[in-house]
Design a protein around this motif. Structure first.
Motif, PDB file in Angstrom:
ATOM      1  N   SER A   2       0.830  -1.192   0.000  1.00 55.36           N
ATOM      2  CA  SER A   2       0.000   0.000   0.000  1.00 55.36           C
ATOM      3  C   SER A   2       0.872   1.252   0.000  1.00 55.36           C
ATOM      4  CB  SER A   2      -0.903   0.002   1.230  1.00 55.36           C
ATOM      5  OG  SER A   2      -1.478   1.267   1.431  1.00 55.36           O
ATOM      6  N   SER A   3       0.426   2.250  -0.754  1.00 52.42           N
ATOM      7  CA  SER A   3       1.162   3.517  -0.791  1.00 52.42           C
ATOM      8  C   SER A   3       1.193   4.173   0.587  1.00 52.42           C
ATOM      9  CB  SER A   3       0.534   4.468  -1.814  1.00 52.42           C
ATOM     10  OG  SER A   3      -0.816   4.729  -1.483  1.00 52.42           O
ATOM     11  N   LEU A   4       0.171   3.918   1.412  1.00 52.35           N
ATOM     12  CA  LEU A   4       0.155   4.486   2.758  1.00 52.35           C
ATOM     13  C   LEU A   4       1.340   3.991   3.578  1.00 52.35           C
ATOM     14  CD1 LEU A   4      -3.614   4.393   3.839  1.00 52.35           C
ATOM     15  CD2 LEU A   4      -2.198   6.404   3.394  1.00 52.35           C
ATOM     16  N   LEU A   5       1.674   2.712   3.431  1.00 52.32           N
ATOM     17  CA  LEU A   5       2.822   2.170   4.157  1.00 52.32           C
ATOM     18  C   LEU A   5       4.129   2.639   3.532  1.00 52.32           C
ATOM     19  CD1 LEU A   5       1.752  -1.510   4.972  1.00 52.32           C
ATOM     20  CD2 LEU A   5       1.930   0.416   6.540  1.00 52.32           C
ATOM     21  N   LEU A   6       4.197   2.635   2.209  1.00 50.09           N
ATOM     22  CA  LEU A   6       5.432   3.037   1.534  1.00 50.09           C
ATOM     23  C   LEU A   6       5.799   4.486   1.832  1.00 50.09           C
ATOM     24  CD1 LEU A   6       5.038   1.347  -1.968  1.00 50.09           C
ATOM     25  CD2 LEU A   6       6.637   0.738  -0.158  1.00 50.09           C
ATOM     26  N   GLN A   7       4.804   5.334   2.008  1.00 48.42           N
ATOM     27  CA  GLN A   7       5.049   6.752   2.252  1.00 48.42           C
ATOM     28  C   GLN A   7       5.122   7.101   3.735  1.00 48.42           C
ATOM     29  OE1 GLN A   7       5.831   8.882  -0.172  1.00 48.42           O
ATOM     30  NE2 GLN A   7       5.669   7.122  -1.550  1.00 48.42           N
ATOM     31  N   ALA A   8       5.019   6.099   4.589  1.00 50.98           N
ATOM     32  CA  ALA A   8       4.982   6.353   6.039  1.00 50.98           C
ATOM     33  C   ALA A   8       6.155   7.186   6.549  1.00 50.98           C
ATOM     34  CB  ALA A   8       4.889   5.031   6.797  1.00 50.98           C
ATOM     35  N   PRO A   9       7.414   6.922   6.120  1.00 49.69           N
ATOM     36  CA  PRO A   9       8.530   7.728   6.635  1.00 49.69           C
ATOM     37  C   PRO A   9       8.472   9.196   6.238  1.00 49.69           C
ATOM     38  CG  PRO A   9       9.316   5.683   5.637  1.00 49.69           C
ATOM     39  CD  PRO A   9       7.885   5.837   5.238  1.00 49.69           C
ATOM     40  N   HIS A  10       7.612   9.526   5.261  1.00 47.35           N
ATOM     41  CA  HIS A  10       7.495  10.907   4.789  1.00 47.35           C
ATOM     42  C   HIS A  10       6.130  11.501   5.115  1.00 47.35           C
ATOM     43  CE1 HIS A  10      11.089   9.745   2.603  1.00 47.35           C
ATOM     44  NE2 HIS A  10      10.408   8.772   2.030  1.00 47.35           N
ATOM     45  N   ASN A  11       5.374  10.802   5.936  1.00 43.22           N
ATOM     46  CA  ASN A  11       4.026  11.234   6.302  1.00 43.22           C
ATOM     47  C   ASN A  11       4.088  12.031   7.609  1.00 43.22           C
ATOM     48  OD1 ASN A  11       1.395  11.395   7.357  1.00 43.22           O
ATOM     49  ND2 ASN A  11       0.784   9.452   6.410  1.00 43.22           N
ATOM     50  N   PRO A  12       3.924  13.352   7.579  1.00 40.47           N
ATOM     51  CA  PRO A  12       4.057  14.173   8.797  1.00 40.47           C
ATOM     52  C   PRO A  12       3.119  13.725   9.920  1.00 40.47           C
ATOM     53  CG  PRO A  12       3.972  15.559   6.848  1.00 40.47           C
ATOM     54  CD  PRO A  12       3.611  14.174   6.396  1.00 40.47           C
ATOM     55  N   ILE A  83       6.407  -2.119   5.833  1.00 37.12           N
ATOM     56  CA  ILE A  83       6.733  -0.725   6.107  1.00 37.12           C
ATOM     57  C   ILE A  83       8.218  -0.489   5.815  1.00 37.12           C
ATOM     58  CG2 ILE A  83       7.427  -0.912   8.549  1.00 37.12           C
ATOM     59  CD1 ILE A  83       5.553   1.556   8.999  1.00 37.12           C
ATOM     60  N   PRO A  84       8.587   0.616   5.192  1.00 33.70           N
ATOM     61  CA  PRO A  84       9.982   0.862   4.810  1.00 33.70           C
ATOM     62  C   PRO A  84      10.935   0.876   6.007  1.00 33.70           C
ATOM     63  CG  PRO A  84       8.532   2.346   3.628  1.00 33.70           C
ATOM     64  CD  PRO A  84       7.684   1.658   4.669  1.00 33.70           C
ATOM     65  N   SER A  85      12.151   0.458   5.751  1.00 33.33           N
ATOM     66  CA  SER A  85      13.150   0.376   6.820  1.00 33.33           C
ATOM     67  C   SER A  85      13.557   1.735   7.344  1.00 33.33           C
ATOM     68  CB  SER A  85      14.395  -0.368   6.308  1.00 33.33           C
ATOM     69  OG  SER A  85      14.086  -1.706   6.000  1.00 33.33           O
ATOM     70  N   GLY A  86      13.274   2.795   6.575  1.00 31.37           N
ATOM     71  CA  GLY A  86      13.663   4.128   7.002  1.00 31.37           C
ATOM     72  C   GLY A  86      13.113   4.527   8.353  1.00 31.37           C
ATOM     73  N   SER A 130      -6.775   4.750  10.024  1.00 31.82           N
ATOM     74  CA  SER A 130      -6.883   4.167  11.364  1.00 31.82           C
ATOM     75  C   SER A 130      -5.791   3.128  11.596  1.00 31.82           C
ATOM     76  CB  SER A 130      -8.264   3.527  11.535  1.00 31.82           C
ATOM     77  OG  SER A 130      -8.362   2.867  12.782  1.00 31.82           O
ATOM     78  N   THR A 131      -5.521   2.333  10.567  1.00 36.85           N
ATOM     79  CA  THR A 131      -4.454   1.330  10.656  1.00 36.85           C
ATOM     80  C   THR A 131      -3.115   2.002  10.939  1.00 36.85           C
ATOM     81  OG1 THR A 131      -5.613  -0.033   9.028  1.00 36.85           O
ATOM     82  CG2 THR A 131      -3.328  -0.567   9.460  1.00 36.85           C
ATOM     83  N   LEU A 132      -2.847   3.092  10.237  1.00 38.12           N
ATOM     84  CA  LEU A 132      -1.575   3.800  10.425  1.00 38.12           C
ATOM     85  C   LEU A 132      -1.408   4.277  11.859  1.00 38.12           C
ATOM     86  CD1 LEU A 132      -0.916   5.984   7.245  1.00 38.12           C
ATOM     87  CD2 LEU A 132       0.227   3.889   7.963  1.00 38.12           C
ATOM     88  N   ARG A 133      -2.500   4.693  12.499  1.00 37.85           N
ATOM     89  CA  ARG A 133      -2.402   5.130  13.900  1.00 37.85           C
ATOM     90  C   ARG A 133      -1.980   3.971  14.794  1.00 37.85           C
ATOM     91  NH1 ARG A 133      -7.055   8.333  12.734  1.00 37.85           N
ATOM     92  NH2 ARG A 133      -8.426   6.728  13.618  1.00 37.85           N
ATOM     93  N   HIS A 134      -2.570   2.797  14.561  1.00 32.89           N
ATOM     94  CA  HIS A 134      -2.183   1.625  15.346  1.00 32.89           C
ATOM     95  C   HIS A 134      -0.710   1.269  15.113  1.00 32.89           C
ATOM     96  CE1 HIS A 134      -5.902   0.310  17.238  1.00 32.89           C
ATOM     97  NE2 HIS A 134      -6.549   0.574  16.118  1.00 32.89           N
ATOM     98  N   ILE A 135      -0.280   1.342  13.852  1.00 32.32           N
ATOM     99  CA  ILE A 135       1.114   1.026  13.531  1.00 32.32           C
ATOM    100  C   ILE A 135       2.050   2.038  14.176  1.00 32.32           C
ATOM    101  CG2 ILE A 135       2.789   0.795  11.661  1.00 32.32           C
ATOM    102  CD1 ILE A 135       0.480  -0.130   9.866  1.00 32.32           C
TER     103      ILE A 135
END
Length: 387
Positions: A2-12, A83-86, A130-135
Motif C-alpha cells: 500500500s502507498s500508505l505504508l510506503l510513504q509512512a517515513p514521509h508522512n508528517p 513498512i519501509p526500513s527508514g 486508522s491502521t496507520l495510527r495503530h502502527i
C-alpha cells in the motif's frame, strides 16, 4: 504494498503520532511507584540503573499490552514486513535490523485471533488512516523499549544515571533512530534519567560499536550471521548457486529488484510486467551446517543437548527450504517479505516426503540432534511451540 505504508517515513501525521505516543508512554511509565521512588535519589548507580530500566521495560509492556492485542500476530507481521526500513534505521547498520527483530518478537505475543482475506497475493489486511495510527503506536512502543534496552546496556557497562532535575543541563529531544523528526519530541524533554558523562566508558563503547559495525567478519559475527541472528552484507542479486534448501534470508538495505528473469515462464509473471521492479529486503545466504555445528562435534560437547524449540526452528527452515526450491514465485515473496505462505495440504505433503531426509542431514553435522519421531509429531510440537 500500500502507498500508505510506503510513504509512512514521509508522512508528517504518521511521524507526529509516533512522537506523541512515545511521550505518552514515557509519562505513563513515570507514574509508577518505582519510578517516583528512584527520582527521590540524587543519582542511580550503574547497578541500580540496571534494575530501574528493567522495571521500566516491564511497565512499558504492561501499559501497551491491550494495544498489542489490537491486531493478531499475523496482521502485525503483515504490516511490519511492508513498512519501509527508514522508520527503523539508525546510525549503526545493526539498529534497524534489531528494531525490526524486536518488533516481531512483541508482535508474536499478541493473543488476538482474526480472519484475513486470502488470494493469489497471500493474506491481505486492510490499510487505512486508522491502521496507520495503530502502527504508529506500535512503533512508538518498540522505539521506547529499544531506548530502554540501550540505557540498560550502558548501565551494565558501568554508566551511572541522573534524572533531568539533577542533570547539569536539560536536554531537549529532537531526532530519534532514523534521524526522522517525531514531533512533539522536538520540544518535550524525556522524564527518563540520563547517563552521567564518563569519557573512558564512552570511548570503550564507541570502539565496540565501530568494531561491530565495520568489522563484521569476526568469529562471532560469522556465527551470528550463519544462524540469521545478525545483519549481513548479502548481495541482493539472486544467486543461482545458493542451495535454497539450506539457506537463511539475510535482511539488508531496501533495493529495487527486477523479478522477470526469476519468474520466467511462471503463470503469474505478468503481474510485474516487462520492466516492473519490486522493493526487496531479503536475500539468501548459504546455511553451512557443517561449519555451524563444528564445535558441537567436539568430544567435550557430546553430552550437550539441543533445545527442543531450537530443533523445531531448524527443521522448519530446512523443510521450508526444500518446498521453496520448487516455488519461484514464493522465492520472490521471501525476497520482499522474508516469508512465504503455503496451503496446509501442500506443506503436509512435502513434509511427509522430506522429513526423514532432513533429519538425517542435520544428524550428520549435529549428532546430539533429537527430532520428533515423525512429521505428524513434529507438526503437533509446532502447534504447541512457545517462545
Amino acid at each position: 504494498m500500500s502507498s500508505l505504508l510506503l510513504q509512512a517515513p514521509h508522512n508528517p501525521k504518521f511521524l507526529a503520532d509516533i512522537g506523541k505516543y512515545i511521550v505518552e508512554l514515557e509519562l505513563q511509565i513515570k507514574r509508577h511507584s518505582f519510578f517516583q521512588a528512584a527520582k527521590t535519589k540524587a543519582s542511580l548507580s550503574a547497578r541500580d540503573s540496571c534494575d530501574f530500566f528493567t522495571q521500566c521495560i516491564q511497565a512499558a509492556e504492561d501499559v501497551f499490552a491491550s494495544d498489542l492485542n489490537s491486531y493478531s500476530a499475523m496482521r502485525w507481521m503483515y504490516y511490519l514486513r511492508r513498512i519501509p526500513s527508514g522508520v527503523f534505521d539508525g546510525k549503526l547498520s545493526s539498529t534497524g535490523v534489531n528494531a525490526r527483530a524486536l518488533a516481531e518478537v512483541y508482535a508474536n505475543r499478541s493473543t488476538k485471533v482474526e480472519t484475513a482475506t486470502f488470494g493469489c497475493e497471500g493474506f491481505v489486511f486492510p490499510i487505512n488512516v486508522s491502521t496507520l495510527r495503530h502502527i504508529a503506536h506500535f512503533i512508538a512502543f518498540i522505539m521506547t523499549i529499544g531506548d530502554l534496552q540501550v540505557r540498560f546496556r550502558l548501565a551494565s557497562k558501568g554508566f551511572d544515571y541522573v534524572f533531568p532535575e539533577n542533570h547539569p543541563r536539560t536536554v531537549v529531544r529532537g531526532k530519534l533512530a532514523a534521524g526522522l523528526t517525531f514531533k512533539p519530541l522536538t520540544n518535550v524533554p524525556s522524564p527518563l534519567p540520563r547517563r552521567v558523562p564518563n569519557p573512558v566508558l564512552e570511548s570503550a563503547v564507541r570502539i565496540y560499536d565501530q568494531r561491530h559495525d565495520y568489522l563484521q567478519q569476526t568469529f562471532l559475527g560469522i556465527a551470528m550471521s550463519q544462524v540469521g541472528l545478525a545483519h549481513d552484507n548479502a548481495a541482493v542479486d539472486f544467486d543461482a548457486d545458493v542451495d535454497i534448501t539450506q539457506a537463511f534470508w539475510g535482511l539488508h538495505d531496501e533495493i529495487k529488484f527486477s523479478p522477470q528473469k526469476l519468474l520466467e515462464g511462471h503463470p503469474h509473471a505478468a503481474i510485474y510486467g516487462t520492466d516492473g521492479k519490486v522493493l526487496v529486503r531479503f536475500s539468501p545466504t548459504q546455511l553451512n551446517l557443517a561449519r555451524l555445528f563444528e564445535l558441537y562435534r567436539l568430544p567435550v560437547m557430546a553430552g550437550v543437548q539441543i533445545d527442543t524449540n531450537a530443533s523445531l526452528c531448524l527443521l522448519v527452515v530446512l523443510l521450508g527450504g526444500r518446498l521453496l526450491k520448487t516455488r519461484r514465485f514464493s522465492c520472490l515473496r521471501v525476497m520482499e517479505l522474508g516469508y512465504f505462505i503455503v496451503e496446509f495440504s501442500e506443506w503436509n505433503e512435502s513434509g511427509e516426503k522430506e522429513y526423514s531426509a532432513v533429519c538425517d542431514e542435520i544428524r550428520k553435522h549435529l549428532p546430539q540432534f533429537q527430532a520428533p519421531e515423525s512429521f505428524g509429531a513434529f507438526s503437533d510440537c509446532c502447534l504447541t511451540f512457545t517462545c
